[in-house]
Design an enzyme around this catalytic site. Structure first.
Site, short mmCIF file in Angstrom:
data_model
loop_
_atom_site.label_atom_id
_atom_site.label_comp_id
_atom_site.label_asym_id
_atom_site.label_seq_id
_atom_site.Cartn_x
_atom_site.Cartn_y
_atom_site.Cartn_z
N ASP A 18 -8.36 7.38 7.78
CA ASP A 18 -9.69 6.92 7.54
C ASP A 18 -11.23 7.47 8.08
O ASP A 18 -11.09 6.65 9.11
CB ASP A 18 -10.23 5.65 6.83
CG ASP A 18 -8.88 5.38 5.94
OD1 ASP A 18 -8.99 5.93 4.90
OD2 ASP A 18 -8.37 4.81 5.49
N MET A 78 -14.92 9.29 5.04
CA MET A 78 -15.72 8.58 4.54
C MET A 78 -17.44 9.15 5.10
O MET A 78 -17.54 8.19 5.85
CB MET A 78 -15.45 7.06 4.21
CG MET A 78 -14.68 6.96 3.32
SD MET A 78 -13.62 5.18 3.54
CE MET A 78 -12.18 5.72 4.24
N HIS A 92 -9.27 11.70 5.14
CA HIS A 92 -10.11 10.74 4.25
C HIS A 92 -11.73 10.79 4.34
O HIS A 92 -11.63 9.32 5.44
CB HIS A 92 -9.55 9.30 3.10
CG HIS A 92 -11.02 8.67 2.41
ND1 HIS A 92 -10.00 7.20 2.45
CD2 HIS A 92 -11.57 8.71 1.93
CE1 HIS A 92 -11.35 7.07 1.33
NE2 HIS A 92 -11.55 7.65 1.18
N MET A 138 -10.29 5.55 -5.46
CA MET A 138 -10.93 4.33 -4.51
C MET A 138 -10.26 2.86 -5.47
O MET A 138 -10.46 3.35 -6.22
CB MET A 138 -12.36 4.56 -3.86
CG MET A 138 -12.29 5.02 -2.63
SD MET A 138 -11.24 5.50 -1.90
CE MET A 138 -11.26 3.70 -0.95
N MET A 149 -14.76 6.74 9.04
CA MET A 149 -16.17 6.23 8.13
C MET A 149 -17.17 6.36 9.76
O MET A 149 -17.35 5.98 10.85
CB MET A 149 -15.36 4.88 8.46
CG MET A 149 -14.86 4.78 7.08
SD MET A 149 -14.11 2.57 7.55
CE MET A 149 -13.10 2.72 6.38
N HIS A 186 -2.60 8.69 6.25
CA HIS A 186 -3.45 8.81 5.72
C HIS A 186 -4.37 7.89 6.73
O HIS A 186 -4.34 7.54 7.87
CB HIS A 186 -3.79 7.42 4.70
CG HIS A 186 -5.06 7.63 4.30
ND1 HIS A 186 -5.32 8.02 2.72
CD2 HIS A 186 -5.69 6.53 3.87
CE1 HIS A 186 -6.52 8.26 2.14
NE2 HIS A 186 -6.96 6.63 2.99
C1 DX5 Z 1 -10.91 1.46 2.95
C2 DX5 Z 1 -9.95 2.53 3.06
C3 DX5 Z 1 -8.37 2.48 2.62
C4 DX5 Z 1 -8.10 1.54 3.68
C5 DX5 Z 1 -6.92 0.97 2.53
O1 DX5 Z 1 -12.03 1.86 2.62
O2 DX5 Z 1 -9.89 3.82 2.08
O3 DX5 Z 1 -7.84 3.76 3.16
O4 DX5 Z 1 -7.36 1.90 4.95
O5 DX5 Z 1 -6.14 -0.37 3.16
P1 DX5 Z 1 -5.16 -1.27 2.55
O6 DX5 Z 1 -4.49 -0.50 1.69
O7 DX5 Z 1 -5.38 -2.47 3.65
O8 DX5 Z 1 -6.76 -1.62 1.09
ZN ZN Z 2 -8.46 6.04 3.01
#
Ligand code: DX5
Ligand code: ZN
Length: 216
Positions: free
Chosen positions: A35, A68, A66, A137, A37, A33
């Site tokens: 992320d 964002m 993912h 989320m 941002m 996964h």
């Molecule tokens: C948060 C991300 C998550 C994050 C989850 O915005 O989308 O994927 O990495 O991390 P944990 O499992 O530590 O909450």
């Molecule tokens: Zn994520």
């Protein structure tokens, strides 16, 4: 289908990513996964396309990316080239969601939509048959290591109901504050894919923790 585990590399050691990628490769995890941002859609900046390309060189499992970011539709082809297998965009960040979902599929990737904690799953009524997965989320996006929001269980139930009602084959993925304590309840509620960052990478033995998640 038994549940899938997608470790979030946001909590990995960025100084030695290859080590953590290898650990995930050798573990029982199903997906990576990732992320992305942009500091606009969420109040944090993580990593982008060049880092995903580098991860792709070592990763032996699908990349679940993912996004964002605002206006993600500008970069569909770029994420495909970088190696994304699954691309998820936020409902809150896209004006023409139907068009964007189809553009992702057109590029040959699986397409998902992500909902922030405040966004109702009922808003997906007219798109649920088009998506391969819905990412719920369970924290406000932007950071790893936050506390799980309890209302997420209700959203999983509502989403499951909508999926069944519409005859959709979308998977339900849950992201944020997932740990070995709440995971059994999430799976029971109907989650198909669990994302975990801190719970895996900050544990004493990450690959053993992944095994524990898989054996639930
Ligand atoms: C948060 C991300 C998550 C994050 C989850 O915005 O989308 O994927 O990495 O991390 P944990 O499992 O530590 O909450
Ligand atoms: Zn994520």
């Amino acid at each position: 289908m038994s549940h899938l585990i997608a470790p979030s590399l946001l909590s990995a050691n960025f100084g030695n990513l290859q080590h953590d990628i290898d650990m995930v490769n050798k573990s029982e995890a199903d997906w990576f996964h990732l992320d992305v941002m942009d500091g606009v859609f969420v109040p944090n900046i993580s990593f982008g396309i060049p880092v995903i390309s580098a991860i792709k060189k070592w990763a032996e499992k699908p990349l679940d990316v993912h996004l964002m970011i605002v206006q993600p539709e500008r970069y569909m082809g770029d994420f495909k080239k970088a190696g994304a297998d699954i691309l998820t965009v936020h409902y809150e960040a896209v004006t023409h969601l139907d068009r964007t979902i189809h553009a992702i599929k057109q590029e040959g990737m699986k397409a998902g939509v992500v909902l922030n904690p405040h966004t109702s799953v009922l808003l997906l009524e007219n798109i649920i048959t088009e998506v391969d997965l819905v990412l719920l989320m369970s924290v406000n996006p932007g950071f790893g290591g936050q506390q799980f929001i309890e209302n997420s269980y209700t959203k999983i139930h509502q989403l499951k109901e909508l999926i069944i009602k519409k005859g959709s084959s979308a998977l339900i993925e849950v992201d944020g504050g997932v740990n070995l304590e709440n995971a059994p309840k999430l799976i029971q509620a109907g989650a198909d894919v669990l994302v975990a960052g801190n719970a895996i990478f900050k544990s004493a033995n990450p690959s053993q923790t992944i095994r524990s998640f898989k054996s639930l």
